[in-house]
Design a protein around this motif. Structure first.
Motif, PDB file in Angstrom:
ATOM      1  N   LEU A  23       0.823  -1.207   0.000  1.00  0.00           N
ATOM      2  CA  LEU A  23       0.000   0.000   0.000  1.00  0.00           C
ATOM      3  C   LEU A  23       0.859   1.260   0.000  1.00  0.00           C
ATOM      4  O   LEU A  23       0.506   2.270  -0.638  1.00  0.00           O
ATOM      5  N   PHE A  24       1.988   1.213   0.695  1.00  0.00           N
ATOM      6  CA  PHE A  24       2.921   2.343   0.698  1.00  0.00           C
ATOM      7  C   PHE A  24       3.424   2.613  -0.718  1.00  0.00           C
ATOM      8  O   PHE A  24       3.462   3.767  -1.166  1.00  0.00           O
ATOM      9  N   VAL A  25       3.812   1.562  -1.436  1.00  0.00           N
ATOM     10  CA  VAL A  25       4.288   1.729  -2.810  1.00  0.00           C
ATOM     11  C   VAL A  25       3.192   2.353  -3.666  1.00  0.00           C
ATOM     12  O   VAL A  25       3.425   3.313  -4.419  1.00  0.00           O
ATOM     13  N   ARG A  26       1.994   1.817  -3.563  1.00  0.00           N
ATOM     14  CA  ARG A  26       0.880   2.368  -4.345  1.00  0.00           C
ATOM     15  C   ARG A  26       0.677   3.854  -4.087  1.00  0.00           C
ATOM     16  O   ARG A  26       0.556   4.661  -5.017  1.00  0.00           O
ATOM     17  N   ASP A  27       0.630   4.233  -2.801  1.00  0.00           N
ATOM     18  CA  ASP A  27       0.294   5.615  -2.454  1.00  0.00           C
ATOM     19  C   ASP A  27       1.472   6.569  -2.642  1.00  0.00           C
ATOM     20  O   ASP A  27       1.287   7.715  -3.064  1.00  0.00           O
ATOM     21  N   ALA A  28       2.687   6.111  -2.334  1.00  0.00           N
ATOM     22  CA  ALA A  28       3.848   6.994  -2.463  1.00  0.00           C
ATOM     23  C   ALA A  28       4.169   7.300  -3.917  1.00  0.00           C
ATOM     24  O   ALA A  28       4.577   8.420  -4.248  1.00  0.00           O
ATOM     25  N   VAL A  29       3.977   6.316  -4.789  1.00  0.00           N
ATOM     26  CA  VAL A  29       4.259   6.532  -6.213  1.00  0.00           C
ATOM     27  C   VAL A  29       3.054   7.126  -6.918  1.00  0.00           C
ATOM     28  O   VAL A  29       3.116   7.469  -8.100  1.00  0.00           O
ATOM     29  N   ARG A  30       1.938   7.254  -6.182  1.00  0.00           N
ATOM     30  CA  ARG A  30       0.702   7.828  -6.734  1.00  0.00           C
ATOM     31  C   ARG A  30       0.214   6.997  -7.928  1.00  0.00           C
ATOM     32  O   ARG A  30      -0.164   7.528  -8.969  1.00  0.00           O
ATOM     33  N   LEU A  31       0.202   5.682  -7.734  1.00  0.00           N
ATOM     34  CA  LEU A  31      -0.251   4.796  -8.795  1.00  0.00           C
ATOM     35  C   LEU A  31      -1.759   4.899  -8.959  1.00  0.00           C
ATOM     36  O   LEU A  31      -2.511   4.924  -7.975  1.00  0.00           O
ATOM     37  N   GLU A  32      -2.198   4.931 -10.194  1.00  0.00           N
ATOM     38  CA  GLU A  32      -3.623   4.900 -10.494  1.00  0.00           C
ATOM     39  C   GLU A  32      -4.004   3.448 -10.729  1.00  0.00           C
ATOM     40  O   GLU A  32      -3.725   2.874 -11.782  1.00  0.00           O
ATOM     41  N   VAL A  33      -4.639   2.880  -9.729  1.00  0.00           N
ATOM     42  CA  VAL A  33      -4.981   1.462  -9.744  1.00  0.00           C
ATOM     43  C   VAL A  33      -6.444   1.304 -10.133  1.00  0.00           C
ATOM     44  O   VAL A  33      -7.310   1.996  -9.587  1.00  0.00           O
ATOM     45  N   LEU A  43      -3.979   4.798   2.343  1.00  0.00           N
ATOM     46  CA  LEU A  43      -3.494   4.720   3.711  1.00  0.00           C
ATOM     47  C   LEU A  43      -3.965   5.935   4.509  1.00  0.00           C
ATOM     48  O   LEU A  43      -4.021   7.052   3.987  1.00  0.00           O
ATOM     49  N   ALA A  44      -4.298   5.709   5.766  1.00  0.00           N
ATOM     50  CA  ALA A  44      -4.803   6.794   6.593  1.00  0.00           C
ATOM     51  C   ALA A  44      -3.714   7.803   6.947  1.00  0.00           C
ATOM     52  O   ALA A  44      -3.973   9.005   7.063  1.00  0.00           O
ATOM     53  N   ALA A  45      -2.495   7.325   7.139  1.00  0.00           N
ATOM     54  CA  ALA A  45      -1.386   8.213   7.485  1.00  0.00           C
ATOM     55  C   ALA A  45      -0.745   8.773   6.218  1.00  0.00           C
ATOM     56  O   ALA A  45      -0.725   8.120   5.168  1.00  0.00           O
ATOM     57  N   GLU A  46      -0.203   9.966   6.340  1.00  0.00           N
ATOM     58  CA  GLU A  46       0.449  10.596   5.190  1.00  0.00           C
ATOM     59  C   GLU A  46       1.706   9.815   4.799  1.00  0.00           C
ATOM     60  O   GLU A  46       2.463   9.351   5.651  1.00  0.00           O
ATOM     61  N   VAL A  47       1.904   9.672   3.500  1.00  0.00           N
ATOM     62  CA  VAL A  47       3.117   9.033   2.997  1.00  0.00           C
ATOM     63  C   VAL A  47       3.853  10.038   2.114  1.00  0.00           C
ATOM     64  O   VAL A  47       3.243  10.940   1.537  1.00  0.00           O
ATOM     65  N   PRO A  48       5.161   9.910   1.989  1.00  0.00           N
ATOM     66  CA  PRO A  48       5.923  10.853   1.165  1.00  0.00           C
ATOM     67  C   PRO A  48       5.632  10.655  -0.315  1.00  0.00           C
ATOM     68  O   PRO A  48       5.180   9.597  -0.746  1.00  0.00           O
ATOM     69  N   ASP A  49       5.901  11.686  -1.078  1.00  0.00           N
ATOM     70  CA  ASP A  49       5.752  11.629  -2.538  1.00  0.00           C
ATOM     71  C   ASP A  49       7.020  11.033  -3.130  1.00  0.00           C
ATOM     72  O   ASP A  49       8.102  11.606  -3.018  1.00  0.00           O
ATOM     73  N   ARG A  50       6.876   9.864  -3.751  1.00  0.00           N
ATOM     74  CA  ARG A  50       8.009   9.196  -4.385  1.00  0.00           C
ATOM     75  C   ARG A  50       7.725   8.935  -5.869  1.00  0.00           C
ATOM     76  O   ARG A  50       8.203   7.973  -6.454  1.00  0.00           O
ATOM     77  N   CYS A  51       6.969   9.849  -6.465  1.00  0.00           N
ATOM     78  CA  CYS A  51       6.651   9.717  -7.885  1.00  0.00           C
ATOM     79  C   CYS A  51       7.897   9.656  -8.764  1.00  0.00           C
ATOM     80  O   CYS A  51       7.867   9.080  -9.859  1.00  0.00           O
ATOM     81  N   SER A  52       8.977  10.229  -8.313  1.00  0.00           N
ATOM     82  CA  SER A  52      10.173  10.346  -9.151  1.00  0.00           C
ATOM     83  C   SER A  52      10.836   8.998  -9.434  1.00  0.00           C
ATOM     84  O   SER A  52      11.702   8.921 -10.313  1.00  0.00           O
ATOM     85  N   VAL A  53      10.423   7.932  -8.734  1.00  0.00           N
ATOM     86  CA  VAL A  53      11.057   6.635  -9.006  1.00  0.00           C
ATOM     87  C   VAL A  53      10.624   6.078 -10.353  1.00  0.00           C
ATOM     88  O   VAL A  53      11.269   5.171 -10.895  1.00  0.00           O
ATOM     89  N   LEU A  54       9.523   6.599 -10.925  1.00  0.00           N
ATOM     90  CA  LEU A  54       9.047   6.186 -12.242  1.00  0.00           C
ATOM     91  C   LEU A  54       8.673   7.415 -13.049  1.00  0.00           C
ATOM     92  O   LEU A  54       8.243   8.427 -12.486  1.00  0.00           O
ATOM     93  N   ASP A  55       8.793   7.308 -14.369  1.00  0.00           N
ATOM     94  CA  ASP A  55       8.264   8.392 -15.198  1.00  0.00           C
ATOM     95  C   ASP A  55       6.768   8.163 -15.405  1.00  0.00           C
ATOM     96  O   ASP A  55       6.193   7.164 -14.947  1.00  0.00           O
ATOM     97  N   ASP A  56       6.109   9.084 -16.089  1.00  0.00           N
ATOM     98  CA  ASP A  56       4.651   9.015 -16.199  1.00  0.00           C
ATOM     99  C   ASP A  56       4.182   7.728 -16.872  1.00  0.00           C
ATOM    100  O   ASP A  56       3.211   7.100 -16.419  1.00  0.00           O
ATOM    101  N   GLU A  57       4.832   7.336 -17.951  1.00  0.00           N
ATOM    102  CA  GLU A  57       4.434   6.116 -18.648  1.00  0.00           C
ATOM    103  C   GLU A  57       4.650   4.886 -17.774  1.00  0.00           C
ATOM    104  O   GLU A  57       3.800   3.982 -17.721  1.00  0.00           O
ATOM    105  N   GLN A  58       5.773   4.851 -17.075  1.00  0.00           N
ATOM    106  CA  GLN A  58       6.044   3.727 -16.181  1.00  0.00           C
ATOM    107  C   GLN A  58       5.029   3.685 -15.041  1.00  0.00           C
ATOM    108  O   GLN A  58       4.594   2.605 -14.628  1.00  0.00           O
ATOM    109  N   ARG A  59       4.651   4.851 -14.546  1.00  0.00           N
ATOM    110  CA  ARG A  59       3.703   4.895 -13.443  1.00  0.00           C
ATOM    111  C   ARG A  59       2.336   4.368 -13.883  1.00  0.00           C
ATOM    112  O   ARG A  59       1.664   3.642 -13.129  1.00  0.00           O
ATOM    113  N   ARG A  60       1.918   4.684 -15.091  1.00  0.00           N
ATOM    114  CA  ARG A  60       0.647   4.148 -15.588  1.00  0.00           C
ATOM    115  C   ARG A  60       0.712   2.631 -15.699  1.00  0.00           C
ATOM    116  O   ARG A  60      -0.231   1.927 -15.333  1.00  0.00           O
ATOM    117  N   ALA A  61       1.824   2.132 -16.208  1.00  0.00           N
ATOM    118  CA  ALA A  61       1.979   0.678 -16.337  1.00  0.00           C
ATOM    119  C   ALA A  61       1.993   0.013 -14.968  1.00  0.00           C
ATOM    120  O   ALA A  61       1.338  -1.022 -14.751  1.00  0.00           O
TER     121      ALA A  61
END
Length: 220
Positions: A23-33, A43-61
C-alpha cells in the motif's frame, strides 16, 4: 498475530508488514490502480511523494500491474495466518501459487518491470514506515481491536445457526491502516478490513461473522 479461543473456535488478527509495504508503494508513487473490490482505500497516514522513481508512462503501467501483486501479497498473508487444513485460499486461483517476492530482487515481478522497479526502490523505506506507523499502534498494550466478548458471541451464534461444533468455527482478519470504514472478504475464512471498520461495533460484528461463516462455506 493474535489468537483467541484456540481450544474451540479460532480467530486470528494480523497486520502484516508486506501488505502495508504494498500500500505504501501504491500511495507513495501515486499509482492509479483500477477499481476493484479487493483494493483498499488510501493509507490513513500521510506518505511521502516518491513519484520520481518512475516516469509518467512507467507509473501508468505500474498502476495496471499493482492489483495482481496485491492479490499475491494478501494470498501469502492468508496462508501464513490460516489454521490447520485452511491454508488454501482457493478463491484466488491465479494468486495462490505465487509468492509476493522478497527483497532485494523481487524476481516474481519480472513480468511487471515497472512495478518491480518501484517496489525495489521503495521496499526498505516502506518497511520502515510500516513498522513505525499506525499498524504498530494497538488500542492498548496487548489488546485486540476486536473485543473478545464480541468474537466469542459471534462464534457461538455462528455455531448455533449453522449446526456445527465450535471447533469448526475459524476465521481471521488482516487489519489495514487505511482510511474510512472498509472491509472485504479476501478468501474463505479471511477478511481484510480497515482499523476504522474494527472500531465501529456494527461493522466489526459483520466482519467477524463473515470471517467465520465464509470459512464454514469452504468446508462444505
Amino acid at each position: 498475530m493474535e489468537q483467541a479461543g484456540a481450544l474451540s473456535w479460532r480467530f486470528a488478527e494480523s497486520s502484516g508488514q508486506m501488505s502495508h509495504v504494498a500500500l505504501f508503494v501504491r500511495d507513495a508513487v501515486r499509482l492509479e490502480v483500477p477499481d476493484n473490490p479487493v483494493v483498499p482505500p488510501a493509507l490513513a497516514a500521510e506518505v511521502p511523494d516518491r513519484c520520481s522513481v518512475l516516469d509518467d508512462e512507467q507509473r501508468r503501467a505500474a498502476g495496471r500491474q499493482w492489483t495482481s501483486w496485491w492479490r499475491a501479497v494478501v494470498s501469502d498473508e492468508v496462508r501464513r495466518n490460516a489454521g490447520p487444513g485452511r491454508a488454501d485460499p482457493d478463491e484466488w486461483p491465479r494468486a495462490a501459487p505465487l509468492s509476493a517476492g522478497s527483497w532485494p530482487d523481487f524476481d516474481v515481478l519480472g513480468d511487471r518491470p515497472e512495478l518491480r522497479q518501484a517496489v525495489r526502490a521503495l521496499f526498505e523505506e516502506g518497511a520502515r514506515w510500516a513498522d513505525d506507523g499506525p499498524r504498530r499502534r494497538p488500542p492498548a498494550p496487548g489488546a485486540s481491536r476486536f473485543p473478545w466478548p464480541l468474537v466469542r458471541d459471534v462464534a457461538e451464534d455462528v455455531a448455533f445457526d449453522r449446526h456445527v461444533g465450535l471447533d469448526a468455527v475459524q476465521g481471521g482478519v488482516e487489519l489495514l491502516a487505511v482510511s474510512g470504514v472498509w472491509w472485504t472478504r479476501a478468501a474463505p475464512g479471511a477478511v481484510l478490513c480497515s482499523t476504522g471498520a474494527a472500531a465501529d461495533p456494527t461493522t466489526a460484528h459483520a466482519v467477524v461473522r463473515e470471517a467465520f461463516e465464509s470459512g464454514l462455506r469452504r468446508e462444505r
